[in-house]
Motif scaffolding. Structure first.
Motif: not given
Length: 667
Positions: A159-183
C-alpha cells in the motif's frame, strides 16, 4: 545457617585455626577462632569471586593474576571479623574514574567473562557470542509467527510505495555490506535448538522522513518464549549522559561525531547466527516466495546489543590505547552509545584528536562520521563527505555555521565559547506535602564579567513521604547536595562555589542548628546535608524568585515554553552578587514551641523578671495569638487592610475562604 538468599540447617563443628597466607615471605601466622566447618560450599560461590578477566579492563591491574577457582577448591571463607587477615600486602591505585565504575551483578560478570574469553577479532571486527542464559538453550520452532508477521508486512508495503522502496534499499544494504546472508538450503532444517525467526518492521523518525530503520522484534512471543528473555542483558557500560553533556560545554572548541552503524560492526559468533533468522523476498519482489536469511552481526532490538556494542568500543580503546597519546585514549569517557561529544581548549588539539580518533576506532572496525564542530578550522581538516549533512556543501570561508542537535540538545555552532573566569552551581529547592522539586543552574562569568546561566539538572517527584512541610523540605534538600557532588565529579572544569537556595526558613534553621536533637527521619537527612555542604552555602530566596516553585505548584505547558523561571533561571543570577537576595538572618533555633511562646510573652510584657517564671494557660494562649498575628501581618498584610475596609476582590487567593477579623483581630 542464613545467607542473603536462603536459610538452611547444616551439621557443623567449631574449631580454631592457624592460617598462613600463600606466598607470604615472612610466614606470619594468623589465628582465626570459632571457625564453623560444613560439608560443602554452595556451587555458585566461584561466581562471586573476582578473576583475571574481571579486573583486566583497568590498566593499573592488568599485571595482577588471580587464580581460577572451582567450587571444590575453596576451603575457607574469612569474614570481616578477622581484619588482620584482610590487610593488603600491596596496593595498586588507578585514576579516579577507574574507581567509579558501577558494581556488576553476577549475571553481568558472567557476560563479561563470556565475551572476554570467547571474543575474537575477525576481518578487522570484534566477534562475540549472544549471551544466552543457559548453555543448552532449546528454542521452539516459531517460524509460523514470523510468517504471519511477514504477511502483514507484505500488505503494508504493497500500500505504500515510498516505504517499500526504502525498506528494500535497507535490506539490500544489509546483504551487500555483509551484515546478513541467506541460509544455505542444507542448513534450513537444522535442529540445534538455537534456531529462531525474527519478525521485523519499519521504524520512521519524523526528523528523518527519508530514513527507514528496520527493527528486528526480539520480543515476539511464541509458546511463552521470546528471544530477549532467553538472553542476558549484560552490563551497562554507557557513560553518564549528564557528564558527557557537561564536558561537551567546557572547552572553547567542540567536536561531535557518530559511530556509523555501530551494532552492525560487531559480528555474531557463527554458532549463534541461526537464532537471528528472518524472512524476506529476494530483490524485494513481493510476488515471489520469501527466502530465509540470518544476521551475521548484532542487531537493533536485541536486549544484549547495547551492552555488546559499548563493550566492543571500550575493548577497542583498551586494546589500542598504548598506540595513541593519552588525550586520545581519554576520549572514551566522552562517548554516549554511538555519539561522540567532546570539547578542547584549542582548535589545533581538536583537529589532532579528530584525526587520531578516526584511526583508533578503525582498529576495532568502527568508522567515525557525521562530524561537526563550532570551529571552521577544525571542519576544514575533515573531508566533506565525513561531515554532518548540513556541513557537506558549506563554504567555510563565508557561510555561517548552522544549528545541529547534540544528544537531543540544540547546538548553535556559530555561537563561540568564551574564556570562563568563574563557575558556580546554584541549586533551588521547594517542597510541599504533595511533591518536591529542584533545579540546578551553572552560572559562568566570562573574561568580560558577563554572567551566563545554563540549566544543568532538574528533578521532580511526588507525592513525598514526609508528613509535614518541614520534613518535605528536608527530604528535598538532601538529594540536592548529593546531586551537586555528582555534577562536580562529572565536570572537569573548576567549580568555584556551590549555593543552595530555599524559600523555607524552617529548613534553613534546621541546617544551621548544631545542638538540637531531631527525630530520626529529619536527623538523618540533616546529617547528610551538613556533611556535604556548609551552612554559609545555604541562602534564603522568596517564593516568587524560586524557580523550583514551578515544579511543586505546577505550570501550564504554554507558560513553561514561553520562558518560565524554570527554563531561563532566576534573573538575579545574571546580576552581580551584591544584588542577589539577602534573605533573612538565621537566628538560633529555639528548642520547641513552648520556648517560642515564652520568648514572645517576655517581649510583649517587657518584664525580664518573668524570665524564669512558669507561664499559665492564659499567658501561653496570649503569646500564641501574638505569634499568629505577626505571621498573618507578614503574609497577608494587604488582605487584612482590605477586610477592615470591606470585602476582598474576587481575584484574591483568599476570596473563596470568606475571611474576616474576629474579636482577637485575627484573620
Amino acid at each position: 545457617m542464613g545467607t542473603l538468599v536462603q536459610e538452611m540447617i547444616l551439621e557443623s563443628a567449631e574449631v580454631d585455626l592457624e592460617v598462613v597466607g600463600a606466598g607470604m615471605k615472612r610466614g606470619r601466622t594468623i589465628l582465626i577462632p570459632k571457625v564453623l566447618i560444613i560439608q560443602n560450599f554452595p556451587t555458585m560461590l566461584p561466581n562471586s569471586v573476582a578473576n583475571t578477566s574481571d579486573i583486566s579492563r583497568w590498566t593499573h591491574l592488568r599485571g595482577v593474576e588471580l587464580p581460577e577457582l572451582q567450587s571444590n577448591s575453596i576451603e575457607i571463607l574469612i569474614g570481616q571479623d578477622v581484619p588482620q587477615a584482610l590487610v593488603p600486602l600491596e596496593l595498586e591505585s588507578g585514576d579516579t574514574g577507574a574507581l567509579q565504575s558501577a558494581a556488576h551483578s553476577l549475571e553481568d560478570k558472567r557476560v563479561l567473562r563470556l565475551w572476554s574469553e570467547t571474543g575474537i577479532k575477525t576481518n578487522g571486527h570484534y566477534q562475540f557470542p549472544i549471551p544466552f542464559r543457559n548453555e543448552k538453550t532449546e528454542l521452539p520452532n516459531n517460524k509460523a509467527v514470523a510468517e504471519r508477521r511477514r504477511d502483514g508486512l507484505r500488505r503494508r508495503l504493497s500500500k505504500d510505495t515510498r516505504l517499500r522502496q526504502g525498506y528494500v534499499e535497507e535490506i539490500n544494504k544489509l546483504v551487500a555490506e555483509g551484515y546478513a546472508e541467506s541460509v544455505p538450503k542444507c542448513q534450513l532444517e537444522s535442529d540445534t535448538g538455537l534456531v529462531w525467526y525474527l519478525p521485523h518492521h519499519p521504524v520512521l523518525n519524523p526528523n528523518k522522513p527519508n530514513k527507514v530503520r528496520i527493527v528486528f522484534d526480539c520480543a515476539a512471543k511464541h509458546k511463552r518464549t521470546l528471544l530477549n528473555d532467553q538472553v542476558l542483558q549484560g552490563p551497562d557500560f554507557n557513560n553518564k549522559l549528564l557528564g558527557v553533556l557537561f564536558r561537551f560545554r567546557q572547552g572553547t572548541t567542540a567536536i561531535m561525531a557518530d559511530v556509523e552503524a555501530m551494532y552492525h560492526q560487531i559480528h555474531v559468533a557463527p554458532e549463534h547466527r541461526d537464532a537471528l533468522r528472518f524472512l524476506w523476498w529476494e530483490n524485494g519482489d513481493l510476488s515471489r516466495e520469501p527466502v530465509t536469511y540470518r544476521m551475521k552481526v548484532h542487531i537493533f532490538g536485541g536486549v544484549w546489543s547495547p551492552s555488546c556494542a559499548t563493550y566492543a568500543l571500550r575493548r577497542t580503546f583498551q586494546d589500542h590505547r598504548s598506540e595513541f597519546p593519552d588525550m586520545v585514549a581519554q576520549a572514551e569517557v566522552n562517548f554516549y552509545v554511538d555519539d561522540l561529544l567532546m570539547s578542547l581548549d584549542s582548535s589545533n588539539k581538536a583537529s589532532m584528536l579528530a584525526c587520531q580518533l578516526r584511526r583508533l576506532l578503525a582498529c576495532g572496525g568502527f568508522r567515525l562520521t557525521k562530524w561537526a564542530s563550532n570551529h571552521k578550522g577544525v571542519l576544514a581538516t575533515i573531508p566533506p563527505e565525513e561531515r554532518q549533512s548540513a556541513l557537506k556543501e558549506i563554504d567555510l570561508r563565508q557561510d555561517k555555521l548552522p544549528m545541529e542537535r547534540a544528544l537531543g540538545v540544540r547546538w548553535l555552532l556559530e555561537a563561540c565559547a568564551k574564556e570562563i573566569i568563574s563557575a558556580q552551581l546554584h541549586t533551588f529547592c521547594d517542597a510541599s506535602q504533595a511533591a518536591y522539586g529542584a533545579v540546578t543552574y551553572l552560572r559562568m562569568v566570562d573574561w568580560r564579567k558577563y554572567p551566563v546561566l545554563f540549566r544543568v539538572r532538574t528533578g521532580q517527584a511526588g507525592p513525598t513521604q514526609a508528613t509535614d512541610n518541614a520534613k518535605a523540605g528536608t527530604l528535598c534538600s538532601c538529594p540536592r547536595v548529593n546531586a551537586d557532588r555528582t555534577i562536580r565529579r562529572e565536570m572537569t572544569m573548576t567549580i568555584h562555589e556551590s549555593y543552595f537556595w530555599t524559600d523555607s526558613m524552617l529548613v534553613l534553621q534546621y541546617i544551621a542548628n548544631s545542638s538540637r536533637r531531631f527525630q530520626t527521619f529529619v536527623a538523618n537527612k540533616i546529617a547528610v546535608i551538613q556533611e556535604l555542604s556548609r551552612t554559609d552555602q545555604w541562602r534564603h530566596v522568596c517564593t516568587s524568585l524560586n524557580p523550583a516553585d514551578d515544579a511543586t505548584r505546577g505550570l501550564p505547558v504554554l507558560d513553561l515554553i514561553a520562558g518560565s523561571q524554570w527554563i531561563r533561571g532566576p534573573d538575579f543570577l545574571l546580576s552581580v552578587e551584591e544584588r542577589w537576595p539577602k534573605g533573612k538572618e538565621l537566628s538560633a533555633v529555639l528548642n520547641d514551641l513552648l520556648e517560642v511562646k515564652r520568648e514572645v510573652h517576655h517581649i510583649r510584657t517587657a518584664d525580664l523578671r518573668l524570665k524564669l517564671k512558669r507561664l499559665n494557660t492564659e499567658e501561653l494562649q496570649s503569646a500564641e495569638q501574638t505569634i499568629i498575628r505577626l505571621v498573618q501581618k507578614e503574609a497577608f498584610e494587604k488582605e487584612i487592610q482590605t477586610v477592615i475596609k470591606g470585602e476582598l476582590p474576587k481575584d484574591n487567593k483568599l476570596y473563596k475562604l470568606e475571611p474576616y477579623l474576629d474579636e482577637r483581630t485575627l484573620l
